[in-house]
Design an enzyme around this catalytic site. Structure first.
Site, PDB file in Angstrom:
ATOM      1  N   GLU A 247       0.889  -1.177   0.000  1.00  0.00           N
ATOM      2  CA  GLU A 247       0.000   0.000   0.000  1.00  0.00           C
ATOM      3  C   GLU A 247       0.917   1.214   0.000  1.00  0.00           C
ATOM      4  O   GLU A 247       1.529   1.536   1.018  1.00  0.00           O
ATOM      5  CB  GLU A 247      -0.890  -0.012   1.254  1.00  0.00           C
ATOM      6  CG  GLU A 247      -1.777  -1.241   1.398  1.00  0.00           C
ATOM      7  CD  GLU A 247      -2.847  -1.339   0.331  1.00  0.00           C
ATOM      8  OE1 GLU A 247      -3.132  -0.335  -0.348  1.00  0.00           O
ATOM      9  OE2 GLU A 247      -3.399  -2.439   0.157  1.00  0.00           O
ATOM     10  N   CYS A 281      -2.276   9.168   2.698  1.00  0.00           N
ATOM     11  CA  CYS A 281      -1.965   8.675   1.349  1.00  0.00           C
ATOM     12  C   CYS A 281      -3.027   9.096   0.335  1.00  0.00           C
ATOM     13  O   CYS A 281      -2.724   9.273  -0.842  1.00  0.00           O
ATOM     14  CB  CYS A 281      -1.812   7.157   1.383  1.00  0.00           C
ATOM     15  SG  CYS A 281      -3.114   6.351   2.290  1.00  0.00           S
TER      16      CYS A 281
HETATM   17  P1  NAP Z   1       8.388   4.989   4.531  1.00  0.00           P
HETATM   18  O1  NAP Z   1       9.493   5.934   4.753  1.00  0.00           O
HETATM   19  O2  NAP Z   1       8.314   4.265   3.237  1.00  0.00           O
HETATM   20  O3  NAP Z   1       8.457   3.924   5.758  1.00  0.00           O
HETATM   21  C1  NAP Z   1       7.461   2.963   5.950  1.00  0.00           C
HETATM   22  C2  NAP Z   1       8.006   1.818   6.779  1.00  0.00           C
HETATM   23  O4  NAP Z   1       9.040   1.155   6.057  1.00  0.00           O
HETATM   24  C3  NAP Z   1       8.639   2.266   8.101  1.00  0.00           C
HETATM   25  O5  NAP Z   1       8.359   1.313   9.091  1.00  0.00           O
HETATM   26  C4  NAP Z   1      10.119   2.251   7.767  1.00  0.00           C
HETATM   27  O6  NAP Z   1      10.939   2.106   8.899  1.00  0.00           O
HETATM   28  C5  NAP Z   1      10.196   1.036   6.872  1.00  0.00           C
HETATM   29  N1  NAP Z   1      11.374   0.969   6.002  1.00  0.00           N
HETATM   30  C6  NAP Z   1      12.153   1.984   5.554  1.00  0.00           C
HETATM   31  N2  NAP Z   1      13.143   1.507   4.783  1.00  0.00           N
HETATM   32  C7  NAP Z   1      12.993   0.162   4.731  1.00  0.00           C
HETATM   33  C8  NAP Z   1      13.701  -0.905   4.086  1.00  0.00           C
HETATM   34  N3  NAP Z   1      14.766  -0.663   3.315  1.00  0.00           N
HETATM   35  N4  NAP Z   1      13.278  -2.169   4.264  1.00  0.00           N
HETATM   36  C9  NAP Z   1      12.189  -2.429   5.023  1.00  0.00           C
HETATM   37  N5  NAP Z   1      11.474  -1.465   5.672  1.00  0.00           N
HETATM   38  C10 NAP Z   1      11.866  -0.183   5.514  1.00  0.00           C
HETATM   39  O7  NAP Z   1       6.971   5.682   4.719  1.00  0.00           O
HETATM   40  P2  NAP Z   1       6.470   6.701   5.831  1.00  0.00           P
HETATM   41  O8  NAP Z   1       7.171   7.987   5.647  1.00  0.00           O
HETATM   42  O9  NAP Z   1       6.477   6.057   7.161  1.00  0.00           O
HETATM   43  O10 NAP Z   1       4.936   6.850   5.402  1.00  0.00           O
HETATM   44  C11 NAP Z   1       4.537   7.682   4.382  1.00  0.00           C
HETATM   45  C12 NAP Z   1       4.314   6.945   3.082  1.00  0.00           C
HETATM   46  O11 NAP Z   1       3.392   5.885   3.272  1.00  0.00           O
HETATM   47  C13 NAP Z   1       3.677   7.842   2.032  1.00  0.00           C
HETATM   48  O12 NAP Z   1       4.248   7.582   0.775  1.00  0.00           O
HETATM   49  C14 NAP Z   1       2.216   7.431   2.062  1.00  0.00           C
HETATM   50  O13 NAP Z   1       1.492   7.704   0.896  1.00  0.00           O
HETATM   51  C15 NAP Z   1       2.344   5.969   2.300  1.00  0.00           C
HETATM   52  N6  NAP Z   1       1.094   5.445   2.846  1.00  0.00           N
HETATM   53  C16 NAP Z   1       0.304   4.665   2.042  1.00  0.00           C
HETATM   54  C17 NAP Z   1      -0.909   4.199   2.514  1.00  0.00           C
HETATM   55  C18 NAP Z   1      -1.805   3.320   1.691  1.00  0.00           C
HETATM   56  O14 NAP Z   1      -2.679   2.676   2.266  1.00  0.00           O
HETATM   57  N7  NAP Z   1      -1.643   3.269   0.378  1.00  0.00           N
HETATM   58  C19 NAP Z   1      -1.313   4.537   3.800  1.00  0.00           C
HETATM   59  C20 NAP Z   1      -0.481   5.336   4.592  1.00  0.00           C
HETATM   60  C21 NAP Z   1       0.725   5.774   4.103  1.00  0.00           C
HETATM   61  P3  NAP Z   1      11.622   3.401   9.588  1.00  0.00           P
HETATM   62  O15 NAP Z   1      10.509   4.261  10.068  1.00  0.00           O
HETATM   63  O16 NAP Z   1      12.412   2.804  10.671  1.00  0.00           O
HETATM   64  O17 NAP Z   1      12.444   4.052   8.522  1.00  0.00           O
END
Ligand code: NAP
Length: 473
Positions: A247, A281
């Protein structure tokens, strides 16, 4: 205050810790362990070794414990809302709304635990299937890895973990490093509700370290990830052959035709652009208004926008809280400045104080500017005009994303036509693209991801259909 992680059936201390701050400030409110390789190894081995304990839970038992978890969350309502608000930066009212939704997600998942059916297969429909009975059973994926983002630290974790429990899976939960306490509360609630401690690990630490180490683990066969497209792509590269539910992000559009009285939902439109400081999102990022009504729309919109209160997320009357970090606010500010350089106009004014970015409406940003073409994830919306349906569809679809889109029109034929032509996972007619209830199928196409959430749909992903054939003669 040093917090613990959960693995091998108990809460355990870490070796190294990272600080979590109250968003909008630099105040460290608690510390969580950076899980070590050894702890991760122990956690996954233990889940694998004790897999039978979770697999043997009946549908009724899974239903009961999810229902109990819902009741415990109801009791911990205000405490949980405050934690979410503090560590994510969303306003206390937005946090309360998230807890309400989390309660529903648990309820829907509990109900779905009772409805995981196989099928009877008419084997003799084949010339070669005579005297055979066939039926299918739904086998849970043994260990599901839930990696979750900061913006809905409770409900989006629940959208993975509750259906996974309903399906009969064991779980490794890696929350966002910005918001681990919401994840800890959720783990506590599930354990108190009776989920076997042998079936869950709650491991905190960096995405690039702990997250990636888990993603590569061959014993984990399903990764359910919510986060950015960039990290989704990285996970795809390193995960290898595994099931994936992704997602990801979006730059969602709202399309407004003159035959719809937009004033009916104008407050919702403005809220849909700036809720959670635009870090949803399905936040409204691109507003396409038919040319003849654009001027009036902008005037009406700004009349509401100018009254939004920016401030501390715990104040009851705050409308827009801080962004997740100062660097995220700086990046968005930079993008707005670049759009201005390309001829866009920003109203009422571009203003940033630390991680607080004041909400803006951006007029006439070029379609290829970052604020329009990329995911902004900030309290900003772009307003551009269109003249024909064809032009509108081309603009909306000219995006690497495709999560949800809102279409405001009272013309049913047009609504259906656009619902078919717009490339997204969900089209919301006569409301904003940010509309979601927790049992509907939810997910995106293109760079917005793959697979669907919503308990019933997530469960479909968390099971494999196994055929059993009986030769009866
Ligand atoms: P993010 O930076 O992509 O991080 C999401 C999760 O992934 C965090 O737990 C992060 O850990 C982890 N992560 C980071 N690098 C990783 C790697 N190399 N391998 C495995 N896991 C890793 O996203 P965010 O800033 O938290 O959230 C915002 C994003 O989420 C936006 O793009 C938003 O649109 C999207 N989102 C989508 C939905 C949907 O339902 N489509 C809903 C909500 C949010 P750390 O925090 O420790 O870095």
């Amino acid at each position: 205050m040093k917090e613990k992680i959960f693995f091998e059936g108990k809460w355990q201390e870490g070796e190294k810790y990272f600080g979590v701050y109250k968003k909008g400030t630099k105040e460290i409110i608690y510390e969580f362990p950076e899980s070590t390789d050894e702890q991760i190894e122990k956690a996954v081995s233990y889940l694998e070794k004790n897999r039978k304990k979770v697999k043997s839970l009946t549908s009724f038992e899974r239903y009961k414990l999810l229902f109990k978890a819902k009741e415990i969350l109801e009791k911990r309502f205000e405490e949980t809302a405050k934690i979410i608000s503090l560590e994510s930066g969303k306003t206390i009212n937005e946090a309360r709304f998230e807890v309400k939704r989390g309660i529903e997600t648990l309820l829907f998942s509990a109900e779905e635990a009772k409805r995981i059916y196989g099928e009877f297969i008419p084997m003799d429909a084949s010339e070669f299937g005579k005297d055979r009975i066939g039926f299918t059973i739904m086998e849970p994926d043994p260990i599901v890895l839930a990696i979750t983002p900061f913006n809905f630290p409770l409900n989006l974790a629940l959208h993975k973990i509750a259906p996974a429990i309903a399906a009969g899976c064991s779980i490794v939960f890696k929350p966002s490093s910005y918001t681990p306490m919401s994840g800890k509360v959720l783990t506590e609630i599930l354990l108190e509700a009776g989920f076997p401690p042998e079936g869950i690990a709650f491991l905190t630490g960096g995405g690039g370290t702990v997250g990636e180490r888990l993603v590569k683990d061959k014993r984990i066969r399903h990764i359910s990830f919510t986060g950015s497209k960039e990290i989704g792509e990285r996970i795809s590269l390193v995960a290898g052959m595994k099931k994936k539910t992704f997602e990801l992000g979006s730059n969602s559009a709202l399309c407004i035709f003159p035959d719809f009285d937009y004033t009916r939902i104008l407050e919702r439109i403005v809220k849909g652009a700036y809720a959670l400081a635009g870090q949803v999102c399905i936040s409204i990022q691109r507003i396409y208004v038919e040319k003849s009504i654009k001027e009036k729309f902008v005037e009406d919109y700004l009349n509401i926008l100018k009254n939004l209160k920016v401030g501390d997320q715990l104040n009851e009357d705050t409308d827009v809280g801080p962004m997740i970090s100062e660097s995220a606010a700086e990046k968005a500010e930079e993008w707005v400045k670049k759009a201005i350089d390309k001829g866009a106009k920003v109203l009422p004014e571009l203003k940033r104080e630390g991680s607080f970015l004041y909400p803006v409406l951006i007029l006439d940003a070029p379609e290829d500017s970052e604020v329009c073409a990329k995911e902004a994830f900030a309290p900003l919306a772009v307003c551009n005009s269109f003249e024909t349906e064809e032009e509108l569809v081309e603009k909306v679809n000219n995006s690497e994303y495709g999560l949800q889109c809102g279409v405001l029109t009272s013309d049913i034929e047009r609504a259906i036509k656009l619902a078919k032509e717009i490339e997204v996972g969900g089209v919301i007619i006569n409301d904003i693209p940010s509309f979601r209830v927790d049992h509907m199928p939810y997910g995106g196409v293109k760079g917005s991801g793959m697979g669907r959430e919503g308990p019933r749909y997530a469960i479909r992903d968390f099971v494999e259909e196994k055929i059993v054939v009986i030769k009866v003669k």
